[in-house]
Design an enzyme around this catalytic site. Structure first.
Site, mmCIF file in Angstrom:
data_model
loop_
_atom_site.group_PDB
_atom_site.id
_atom_site.type_symbol
_atom_site.label_atom_id
_atom_site.label_comp_id
_atom_site.label_asym_id
_atom_site.label_seq_id
_atom_site.Cartn_x
_atom_site.Cartn_y
_atom_site.Cartn_z
ATOM 1 N NE ARG A 55 -4.316 -2.178 1.133
ATOM 2 C CZ ARG A 55 -5.081 -1.488 0.666
ATOM 3 N NH1 ARG A 55 -5.811 -0.177 1.914
ATOM 4 N NH2 ARG A 55 -6.245 -2.157 0.227
ATOM 5 C CD GLN A 87 -13.871 7.302 7.934
ATOM 6 O OE1 GLN A 87 -14.023 5.216 8.591
ATOM 7 N NE2 GLN A 87 -14.958 7.219 7.214
ATOM 8 C CG ASN A 88 -8.966 7.859 3.441
ATOM 9 O OD1 ASN A 88 -9.712 6.784 3.349
ATOM 10 N ND2 ASN A 88 -9.237 8.878 2.524
ATOM 11 C CG HIS A 105 -8.557 4.518 11.233
ATOM 12 N ND1 HIS A 105 -10.149 3.965 9.735
ATOM 13 C CD2 HIS A 105 -9.293 4.734 11.756
ATOM 14 C CE1 HIS A 105 -10.254 4.463 10.759
ATOM 15 N NE2 HIS A 105 -10.493 4.622 12.304
ATOM 16 N N GLY A 169 -16.886 9.364 0.523
ATOM 17 C CA GLY A 169 -16.902 8.459 0.274
ATOM 18 C C GLY A 169 -16.824 7.638 1.587
ATOM 19 C CB THR A 170 -16.529 7.245 5.155
ATOM 20 O OG1 THR A 170 -17.068 6.514 6.172
ATOM 21 C CG2 THR A 170 -17.918 8.224 5.746
ATOM 22 C CB SER A 171 -19.203 2.575 3.745
ATOM 23 O OG SER A 171 -18.384 1.917 4.941
ATOM 24 C CG ASN A 195 -21.262 7.090 -0.608
ATOM 25 O OD1 ASN A 195 -20.829 5.757 -1.350
ATOM 26 N ND2 ASN A 195 -20.525 7.009 0.964
ATOM 27 C CG LEU A 196 -19.406 5.997 -6.324
ATOM 28 C CD1 LEU A 196 -18.571 5.261 -6.226
ATOM 29 C CD2 LEU A 196 -20.514 7.057 -7.844
#
Ligand code: OAD
Length: 229
Positions: A55, A87-88, A105, A169-171, A195-196
């Site tokens: 990563r 959170q990335n 995180h 962009g977070t679930s 969000n998508l």
């Protein structure tokens, strides 16, 4: 206007980094959740180092996208009335120049010794690497499942005082970040989601689509509104 933005893997997806729970969310057949734990590090450290080395290496091939850049514009416009909580663990927000950012995180480009001291780290990390000052073993400076995220007090304090909260962009599946939208909603902060897809959260303003298109639009609206306040 005081704005808290929470971002997740979806904001970096269009830069080419995989999300956690999308179709590309598996890594060599492992669910990410089974690699990102203290237990996995204790039982198979090489696997965990390898996962984060890949990563970290991937960061060299990607660049911030229009959504990351728009959020930096918002920080420049609002200064101390802005906080970006991510959170990335990638560094795409940081590479835009943010100062008011909290990585809940942790970060791929940092390592941590056994005393908890953090050092910048840009190459592969492995079991033989040692902290240059203490000589102790190093681990990726990442918050794993079951560990307490960073910066929670400062974030909770800003969350209480913000007038706009936006999740991008977070679930919304990983706590405590998943709870922020609910706290904001309950205290009558204006809540926005970009969000998508549909998520389980409740927001006053829900915008469905790609972050690179919708975030710059939302930021432009907000900056315009801030000028008249
Ligand atoms: P997820 O993979 O759970 O969710 C990514 C979200 O981004 C989904 O809701 C997608 O619909 C959305 N999305 C994808 N592409 C998008 C795009 N181009 N524009 C807008 N939205 C898009 O990732 P997170 O919510 O960040 O924790 O996951 C939270 C945490 O779970 C991570 O930080 C990580 C993970 O396990 C740790 O490692 C501790």
């Amino acid at each position: 206007m005081r704005v808290l933005v929470l971002t997740g893997a979806g904001i970096s997806a269009e830069s080419g980094l995989p999300t956690f729970r999308g179709e590309d969310g598996l890594w060599e057949g492992h669910r990410v959740e089974s690699v990102a734990t203290p237990e996995a590090f204790a039982s198979d450290p090489k696997l965990v180092y390898k996962f984060y080395n890949m990563r970290r290496l991937a960061l060299k091939d990607v660049r911030p996208n229009a959504a990351h850049r728009a959020l930096y514009k918002l920080e420049q416009a609002l200064g101390e009335d802005f906080l970006l909580v991510t959170q990335n663990v990638d560094n795409l927000h940081d590479r835009c120049g943010h100062r008011r950012i909290r990585h809940m995180h942790g970060r791929l480009d940092e390592a941590r010794n056994e005393a908890g001291d953090v050092i910048p780290w840009s190459r592969d990390l492995g079991p033989k690497d040692r902290c240059p000052t203490t000589g102790s073993r190093l681990r990726p400076n990442i918050v794993w499942f079951g560990e307490v995220p960073f910066h929670l007090d400062g974030v909770a304090d800003f969350l209480q005082r913000c007038t706009v909260f936006c999740a991008i962009g977070t679930s919304g599946l990983v706590y405590p970040a998943a709870n922020f939208a609910q706290v904001a909603w309950q205290q009558r902060t204006h809540t926005v989601e970009i969000n998508l897809e549909r998520t389980g959260g409740t927001f006053a303003d829900t915008r469905r689509g790609r972050a690179t298109k919708l975030v710059p639009q939302w930021v432009a609206e907000l900056i315009e509104r801030a000028r008249w306040e």
